[in-house]
Design a protein around this motif. Structure first.
Motif, PDB file in Angstrom:
ATOM      1  N   SER A   1       0.963  -1.154   0.165  1.00  0.00           N
ATOM      2  CA  SER A   1       0.045   0.008   0.070  1.00  0.00           C
ATOM      3  C   SER A   1       0.937   1.102  -0.128  1.00  0.00           C
ATOM      4  CB  SER A   1      -1.041   0.020   1.132  1.00  0.00           C
ATOM      5  OG  SER A   1      -0.299  -0.100   2.330  1.00  0.00           O
ATOM      6  N   ALA A   2       1.897   1.114   0.454  1.00  0.00           N
ATOM      7  CA  ALA A   2       2.925   2.471   0.560  1.00  0.00           C
ATOM      8  C   ALA A   2       3.785   2.616  -0.710  1.00  0.00           C
ATOM      9  CB  ALA A   2       3.664   2.457   1.822  1.00  0.00           C
ATOM     10  N   PHE A   3       3.763   1.826  -1.635  1.00  0.00           N
ATOM     11  CA  PHE A   3       4.614   1.728  -2.650  1.00  0.00           C
ATOM     12  C   PHE A   3       4.072   2.728  -3.946  1.00  0.00           C
ATOM     13  CE2 PHE A   3       6.416  -1.704  -0.660  1.00  0.00           C
ATOM     14  CZ  PHE A   3       7.831  -1.756  -1.083  1.00  0.00           C
ATOM     15  N   ASP A   4       4.862   3.193  -4.692  1.00  0.00           N
ATOM     16  CA  ASP A   4       4.555   4.224  -5.683  1.00  0.00           C
ATOM     17  C   ASP A   4       3.926   3.336  -6.880  1.00  0.00           C
ATOM     18  OD1 ASP A   4       5.274   6.545  -4.774  1.00  0.00           O
ATOM     19  OD2 ASP A   4       7.320   5.920  -4.786  1.00  0.00           O
ATOM     20  N   LEU A   5       4.532   2.018  -6.967  1.00  0.00           N
ATOM     21  CA  LEU A   5       4.183   1.364  -8.183  1.00  0.00           C
ATOM     22  C   LEU A   5       4.263  -0.367  -7.741  1.00  0.00           C
ATOM     23  CD1 LEU A   5       3.258   1.382 -11.310  1.00  0.00           C
ATOM     24  CD2 LEU A   5       5.947   1.314 -11.834  1.00  0.00           C
ATOM     25  N   VAL A   6       3.213  -1.216  -8.485  1.00  0.00           N
ATOM     26  CA  VAL A   6       3.572  -2.379  -8.257  1.00  0.00           C
ATOM     27  C   VAL A   6       3.429  -2.950  -9.797  1.00  0.00           C
ATOM     28  CG1 VAL A   6       2.132  -4.454  -7.722  1.00  0.00           C
ATOM     29  CG2 VAL A   6       2.205  -2.528  -6.092  1.00  0.00           C
ATOM     30  N   VAL A   7       4.437  -4.026  -9.895  1.00  0.00           N
ATOM     31  CA  VAL A   7       4.656  -4.452 -11.301  1.00  0.00           C
ATOM     32  C   VAL A   7       4.493  -6.031 -11.277  1.00  0.00           C
ATOM     33  CG1 VAL A   7       6.286  -4.760 -13.111  1.00  0.00           C
ATOM     34  CG2 VAL A   7       6.468  -2.594 -11.750  1.00  0.00           C
TER      35      VAL A   7
END
Length: 195
Positions: A70-76
Motif C-alpha cells: 500500500s505504501a509503494f508508488d508502483l506494483v509491477v
C-alpha cells in the motif's frame, strides 16, 4: 525515490532485467519482491539484497498483497500468475501494471495467457502482434493501456515463432513503462516543490 514492488511466480527473468535497469541511473528502486509460490526468482531478489516474501494462494491473497504494497508508488506484475481482486485494485488504482503478450484489447481476458494468446494470434492471420503494458483493473486485461510494442509476424508459422518475436520486446516494454511512470512522478514532485 520512486518505490517499486514486483510480484512474481517463476524464474524471475523479468525481475532480473528490471533490477539491471534500476542500476543504470536510479530512477526507481525495487525494494520488495512478493511471490504467490516458492520460486527461483525469489533467490535472485535475495541475492540482490531485496526483501522477499511468499504469500499463500488463498482467498486472502489480494488482501495480504495490499497490506504489503500500500505504501509503494508502483506494483509491477512480472510473470505473476494469480488474479488480483477486491480492495487491492481499488486502493491501488493506477499503481499496478501488468504486461500482456498481445496487442490488447485483442486476445486478452480470462484464460488468455501464455501460449494460448500466441495460438489465437496465429489463427487470426493478423500480420502483427506485440505486447501491452496496462494498468490492472477489476476486468482481466481490461485496464487502461500505458504502452504497446508491435512486431511483424508475417513470417511466423507456429505459435512458438510468434512467442519468440513478442518475447524479444516484452522486458523492454515493461522497463520503459516503469521508467515513464518514475519520471512522471519526479516531474510532479518538482512542480509541487515550486508551488
Amino acid at each position: 525515490m520512486f518505490q517499486v514492488a514486483v510480484l512474481i511466480s517463476g524464474k524471475g527473468s523479468t525481475l532480473e532485467a528490471i533490477l539491471k535497469d534500476q542500476k543504470r541511473d536510479s530512477l526507481y528502486e525495487v525494494s520488495l519482491v512478493l511471490a504467490d509460490r516458492p520460486c527461483e526468482g525469489l533467490r535472485y531478489a535475495e541475492m540482490e539484497g531485496i526483501r522477499t516474501r511468499v504469500l499463500p494462494r488463498d482467498q486472502d491473497l489480494s488482501r495480504k498483497i495490499l497490506e504489503e504494497v500500500s505504501a509503494f508508488d508502483l506494483v509491477v506484475l512480472a510473470g505473476f500468475l494469480s488474479i488480483l481482486e477486491g480492495p487491492v485494485l481499488t486502493e491501488m488504482s493506477s499503481r499496478i501494471i501488468n504486461l500482456h503478450p498481445s496487442l490488447l484489447p485483442k486476445f486478452g481476458g480470462k484464460g488468455m495467457y501464455g501460449m494460448r494468446v500466441h495460438e489465437k494470434v496465429l489463427e487470426s492471420k493478423l500480420p502483427i502482434s506485440g505486447c501491452t503494458v496496462h494498468y490492472v483493473s477489476e476486468v482481466v486485461d481490461g485496464g487502461s493501456i500505458l504502452l504497446q510494442r508491435i512486431v511483424g509476424i508475417k513470417e511466423c508459422h507456429t505459435s512458438d515463432d510468434v512467442m519468440k518475436k513478442v518475447s524479444a520486446v516484452e522486458k523492454g516494454a515493461l522497463i520503459d513503462a516503469i521508467r515513464l511512470l518514475a519520471k512522471e512522478e519526479r516531474i510532479y514532485e518538482s512542480v509541487t516543490e515550486c508551488l
